[in-house]
Design an enzyme around this catalytic site. Structure first.
Site, short mmCIF file in Angstrom:
data_model
loop_
_atom_site.label_atom_id
_atom_site.label_comp_id
_atom_site.label_asym_id
_atom_site.label_seq_id
_atom_site.Cartn_x
_atom_site.Cartn_y
_atom_site.Cartn_z
CG ASP A 30 -2.01 -1.25 1.24
OD1 ASP A 30 -1.60 -1.89 -0.42
OD2 ASP A 30 -2.76 -1.52 2.27
CE LYS A 135 -3.38 -4.25 1.26
NZ LYS A 135 -4.40 -3.07 2.00
CB CYS A 168 -2.20 -2.53 5.08
SG CYS A 168 -4.23 -2.08 5.12
C1 C5J Z 1 -3.18 0.45 5.46
C2 C5J Z 1 -4.77 1.65 6.67
N1 C5J Z 1 -2.40 0.42 4.79
N2 C5J Z 1 -3.99 2.31 7.11
N3 C5J Z 1 -4.46 1.17 5.43
O1 C5J Z 1 -2.02 0.64 6.48
O2 C5J Z 1 -5.61 2.06 6.65
#
Ligand code: C5J
Length: 236
Positions: A30, A135, A168
């Site tokens: 991400d 995702k 994540c």
């Molecule tokens: C991730 C989030 N990528 N913090 N998402 O950690 O909502």
């Protein structure tokens, strides 16, 4: 790991680790504008996004090393369909953010696939041929093809970087650990909006003899040279 595979032997916590690049994938979680830049999802939730910036350069170095070893490179992207059909109402409606998933923000609709803000930061744009997993959840195995892809490539070990450490990244590492993968989080290549959460996550992962896996410094990876080693007891 077969005796034919060249392996890397690295310093890691809670103990050194051996892995074969041919059976290892790097999973970059991400690294999207929506989490890292002002005006995105992370910002709308009230976070100081500047905390994540140091991970960008480190993640780039990690990816370059993995590419040089011809490892499988996987990028994940937390993103929803334009009609929000894959976004649970609980996820969209929780709390009182300035903007919700799907709302129009400074970089397009928040966390919607195809929008500028939902895409990767420029420095970490996937190269042609690299795998991108879109995702809808925090974990990269949930409702995606990731498990099947790793299986098809005969992957046994996973190196992780990305953001955020305790959301994540950790969720995906735990999913992977339960599926039998040997997981290593590269410390400099991950960040959290909350530095103490990052530290706590690193400690949680490697506690109890590596209950979720290993943590290793970027330097330990960048200085590793694949060669023919004796098989170790933990290298699978
Ligand atoms: C991730 C989030 N990528 N913090 N998402 O950690 O909502």
């Amino acid at each position: 790991m077969s005796a034919m595979d060249k392996t890397c032997f690295i310093e890691a916590l809670p103990y050194p680790l051996q892995f074969a690049p041919a059976r290892t994938a790097v999973i970059m979680i991400d690294m999207q504008r929506d989490f890292i830049l002002p005006g995105g999802f992370g910002d709308t939730l009230g976070n100081d996004v500047a905390h994540l910036l140091p991970a960008v350069g480190a993640a780039h170095q990690l990816l370059d090393w993995c590419r040089a070893q011809n490892m499988l490179v996987v990028h994940t992207k937390e993103a929803h369909a334009a009609d929000l059909s894959d976004c649970p109402l609980a996820k969209r409606h929780r709390g009182a953010p300035k903007l919700r998933i799907g709302d129009q923000g400074a970089m397009g609709r928040i966390l919607i696939n195809g929008e500028f803000g939902t895409d990767f930061v420029e420095e970490l744009t996937p190269l042609p041929g690299e795998i991108v997993i879109t995702k809808p959840g925090k974990g990269a195995f949930y409702a995606t093809e990731l498990g099947q892809i790793l299986k098809n490539h005969g992957i046994t070990h996973l190196l992780f970087g990305g953001v955020t450490t305790e959301v994540c990244v950790q969720t995906t590492m735990r999913e992977a650990n339960d599926r039998g993968y040997e997981c290593v989080l590269i410390e400099e290549a991950t960040e959290s909006y909350f530095p103490h959460f990052k530290q706590a996550t690193l400690e949680m992962i490697r506690a109890q003899e590596g209950i979720v896996g290993w943590t290793a410094s970027l330097k330990s990876i960048l200085t590793a040279t694949p060669q023919h080693h004796e098989e170790s007891k933990n290298g699978s």
